[in-house]
Scaffold this motif. Structure first.
Motif, short mmCIF file in Angstrom:
data_model
loop_
_atom_site.label_atom_id
_atom_site.label_comp_id
_atom_site.label_asym_id
_atom_site.label_seq_id
_atom_site.Cartn_x
_atom_site.Cartn_y
_atom_site.Cartn_z
N SER A 190 0.83 -1.20 0.00
CA SER A 190 0.00 0.00 0.00
C SER A 190 0.87 1.26 0.00
O SER A 190 2.10 1.17 -0.05
CB SER A 190 -0.94 -0.03 1.21
N ASP A 191 0.21 2.40 0.04
CA ASP A 191 0.89 3.70 -0.04
C ASP A 191 0.46 4.56 1.13
O ASP A 191 -0.60 5.18 1.11
CB ASP A 191 0.52 4.36 -1.38
N HIS A 192 1.28 4.56 2.18
CA HIS A 192 0.98 5.38 3.36
C HIS A 192 2.13 6.32 3.73
O HIS A 192 2.02 7.09 4.68
CB HIS A 192 0.65 4.51 4.57
N PHE A 193 3.26 6.22 2.99
CA PHE A 193 4.44 7.02 3.32
C PHE A 193 4.99 7.67 2.05
O PHE A 193 4.79 7.15 0.95
CB PHE A 193 5.52 6.15 3.98
N ASP A 194 5.71 8.77 2.23
CA ASP A 194 6.27 9.45 1.05
C ASP A 194 7.70 8.98 0.79
O ASP A 194 8.20 8.07 1.46
CB ASP A 194 6.16 10.97 1.20
N ALA A 195 8.35 9.61 -0.18
CA ALA A 195 9.68 9.16 -0.59
C ALA A 195 10.69 9.28 0.55
O ALA A 195 11.63 8.49 0.63
CB ALA A 195 10.14 9.97 -1.80
N LYS A 201 0.61 9.80 1.81
CA LYS A 201 0.67 9.14 0.50
C LYS A 201 1.46 9.99 -0.49
O LYS A 201 1.44 11.21 -0.41
CB LYS A 201 -0.75 8.99 -0.06
N ASN A 202 2.11 9.34 -1.44
CA ASN A 202 2.77 10.08 -2.53
C ASN A 202 2.48 9.46 -3.89
O ASN A 202 3.18 9.74 -4.86
CB ASN A 202 4.29 10.17 -2.29
N GLY A 203 1.49 8.57 -3.95
CA GLY A 203 1.12 7.98 -5.23
C GLY A 203 2.01 6.82 -5.65
O GLY A 203 1.89 6.30 -6.76
N THR A 204 2.93 6.41 -4.78
CA THR A 204 3.84 5.30 -5.08
C THR A 204 3.75 4.29 -3.94
O THR A 204 3.76 4.68 -2.77
CB THR A 204 5.29 5.83 -5.17
N ALA A 205 3.70 3.00 -4.30
CA ALA A 205 3.71 1.96 -3.26
C ALA A 205 4.94 2.17 -2.38
O ALA A 205 6.03 2.44 -2.87
CB ALA A 205 3.73 0.59 -3.91
N ASP A 206 4.77 2.01 -1.08
CA ASP A 206 5.87 2.30 -0.15
C ASP A 206 7.08 1.40 -0.39
O ASP A 206 8.21 1.80 -0.14
CB ASP A 206 5.38 2.17 1.31
N ILE A 207 6.83 0.20 -0.91
CA ILE A 207 7.97 -0.69 -1.15
C ILE A 207 8.83 -0.14 -2.30
O ILE A 207 10.06 -0.29 -2.29
CB ILE A 207 7.53 -2.15 -1.40
N LEU A 208 8.19 0.53 -3.25
CA LEU A 208 8.98 1.16 -4.33
C LEU A 208 9.70 2.41 -3.82
O LEU A 208 10.81 2.71 -4.26
CB LEU A 208 8.10 1.50 -5.53
N ASP A 209 9.10 3.13 -2.89
CA ASP A 209 9.81 4.26 -2.26
C ASP A 209 11.09 3.74 -1.60
O ASP A 209 12.16 4.35 -1.70
CB ASP A 209 8.94 4.92 -1.19
N GLU A 210 10.96 2.59 -0.92
CA GLU A 210 12.11 2.05 -0.20
C GLU A 210 13.16 1.52 -1.17
O GLU A 210 14.37 1.74 -0.99
CB GLU A 210 11.63 0.92 0.73
#
Ligand SMILES: [Ca+2]
Ligand SMILES: [Ca+2]
Length: 583
Positions: A190-195, A201-210
């Protein structure tokens, strides 16, 4: 129970009642479900019962006798797989009763995202827990005749464990697994954190942010075709017990200043008394290449300019690995411990498989199959010991990645490679917990990797012969082990997990390191021989630490109770697969 009471209890040798160990996170309705009965003395058991939440008995049957394991002189397997109805149950046997056991479609929902709390907490560069940039001055090149003493900007990435060293070896593998988890199971995230890792949210799955946080650091660590860095900091880090913003380690330029930056050189490294056995570039070059190539494919649509940079770096890294076979190991500082990775064909296999998937150039597929044939089975599988991180990554994703892109014959070949490794572990698993891994340092990594490889094999072939062992490894990580402890902090939130991990951040900041996978139990012989380990408090698990393996929930035990970044990331694939809403 007070610490004093525990101590007295252990010293008096009072008998501990039998226990039933279960997976505290829960069981999927269609999965095998087996609780393990453990008695510290020889006991006979003739039946067990399962009751629903309202107290009604829903199952009464004979247990399966099994061999002793560790402190458990008697074990029985209590198989309740026939219960497929969603609900909460209690299991009773031999005077012991469990807490409520969950059978749920969504038992693993959100679990892979939970791991990311720990990854964010481990960030170097901007750190969302401290809300500031940590390790701003990285780093100054050492051990390179041309560039020694030069500053190279490599801030970013993740601290490896409760120390703050950073390795391409573990960070590239962590990034790879995060990317692979998202590619195969996007619905699990899911998307609950930013980059930056802050709530929102920032519109990106949090695992991809990481994953992107990892990729940016890896790009910094491989800034030009003639500079491939491998490690940031060394064990001089361990001199002080500091939080990341206050890290006062001194690498020769003053306390809290720049950290040492090690390149791959193809030769043995170590600035002081101890040297590693480095022999080439390929183990590190392969990891750069596989991670960048997979990322280039994933970012192809999302961010074409980022993808094209990744693709270019992947191709160059692979060529460097081909030109310089051998390993680029961790560099020791003042202590004799370092990451002793001895295999590199696995890394080049994975790189070649990803480059084939990205470019469709046949030469990469030929290379991948050739490398795969040179190490079909990851060598710890079936062994009873290994050096520290000697065979890394813990399982070879390369075989699965070849399977995704190859034809019938080659697909069968790589599935067969996986089968041979799984069989070798299963041969050693003739005990009540169905566990066959060696209990070397970081055993939880082996457990997660065994389960992941078994899962991938089952997906590749439809062959269920290892299913019981795959589930036993998952169950072990979440509580079906002699201590009844979940090896992931905060999973489940109402479970029994480490309250006193070896971590200065947890200790000084009074935070729970949610999502962190611990090192896990080790052979008691390893524990006894490690330098500088002392428990700070009485051992609440003393009665279960009498066998060949030990685990301590104690800040002083860096061998079993330290959270690990690469192991946490490595677990994300399995938890994503189990928690995938599209499953
Ligand atoms: Ca996000
Ligand atoms: Ca390797």
């Amino acid at each position: 129970m007070s610490a004093l009471f525990v101590l007295l209890f252990a010293q008096l040798g009072a008998p501990t009642a039998p226990v039933i160990r279960v997976n505290q996170l829960g069981y999927l309705p269609d999965a095998p479900k087996v609780a393990v009965f453990c008695a510290l003395e020889k006991t006979e058991l003739s039946e067990f019962t399962v009751t629903a939440e309202n107290g009604a008995t829903v199952l009464r049957r004979a247990p399966t006798p099994a061999n002793a394991f560790g402190p458990c002189a008697t074990t029985y397997r209590l198989d309740f797989s026939s219960i497929t109805k969603t609900g909460s149950y209690r299991i009773t046997a031999g005077g012991a009763t469990t807490a409520l056991v969950r059978v749920r479609d969504n038992a693993y929902a959100g679990a892979a995202d939970t791991l990311l709390y720990y990854m964010r907490e481990q960030r170097s560069g901007y750190n969302p827990l401290f809300k500031m940039v940590v390790h701003l001055h990285d780093g100054i090149v050492v051990d390179d005749s041309l560039r020694a003493g030069r500053f190279v900007p490599v801030t970013g990435g993740w601290a490896d464990a409760s120390d703050y060293l950073q390795y391409v070896m573990t960070s590239a593998n962590a990034t790879f697994v995060l990317l692979m988890s998202y590619r195969d199971h996007p619905a699990a995230f899911s998307d609950h954190f930013d980059a930056r890792g802050l709530p929102g949210k920032n519109g990106t799955a949090d695992i991809l942010d990481e994953a992107r946080h990892g990729l940016i650091w890896l790009l910094r660590m491989f800034p030009s075709d003639s500079e491939m860095y491998n490690q940031l900091g060394d064990d001089r880090d361990h001199t002080y017990w500091d939080t990341p913003p206050n890290d006062s380690a001194d690498y020769g330029w003053g306390k809290g200043k720049e950290r040492a930056l090690y390149p791959c050189t193809g030769k043995p490294q170590g600035l002081f008394k101890y040297k590693n056995r480095s022999s080439g570039f390929a183990s590190t070059a392969g990891k750069y290449a596989s991670t960048f190539a997979l990322a280039a494919k994933i970012y192809g649509q999302r961010d074409p300019s980022f993808a094209s940079r990744l693709r270019e770096r992947a191709v160059v890294a692979y060529a460097i690995g081909k030109a310089s076979p051998g390993v680029c190991q961790g560099a020791p500082g003042r202590a004799p411990y370092y990451y002793e990775e001895d295999n590199w064909v696995d890394d080049m296999e994975l790189a070649a498989a990803e480059l084939y998937a990205l470019t469709r150039e046949r030469r990469y597929l030929r290379d991948a199959l050739d490398y795969a044939s040179r190490e079909p089975v990851t060598p710890w599988m079936g062994a009873d010991t290994a050096r520290h991180y000697q065979w890394y990554p813990w399982h070879n994703n390369g075989h699965f990645e070849i399977w995704r892109v190859a034809n019938g014959h080659d697909r069968k070949l790589v599935a067969d490679y996986y089968r041979r490794g799984l069989e070798a572990v299963v041969k050693r698993a003739d005990n009540g917990f169905r566990i066959g891994i060696p209990f070397i340092w970081c055993s939880n990594n082996l457990m997660a990797s065994f389960a992941t490889q078994a899962h991938l094999y089952r997906r590749m072939t439809g062959d269920n012969r290892f299913r019981e062992y795959e589930q036993a490894a998952i169950d072990w990580l979440f509580g079906t082990n002699p201590w009844g402890v979940s090896m992931v902090i905060g999973l489940p939130h109402d479970g029994i997990f480490a309250r006193d991990p070896h971590s200065v951040v947890a200790k000084e900041m009074h935070v729970e390191l949610t999502g962190a996978l611990l090192d896990g139990p080790v052979y008691s012989s390893i524990y006894r021989n490690l330098l500088g380990i002392t428990l700070h408090d009485a051992d609440e698990y003393a009665s279960f630490n009498t066998g060949f393996i030990v685990y301590h929930d104690d800040v002083g035990d860096y061998s079993t109770n330290e959270p690990i970044m690469d192991g946490t990331a490595n677990l994300s694939y399995l938890l994503a697969a189990l928690g995938d809403r599209a499953r």
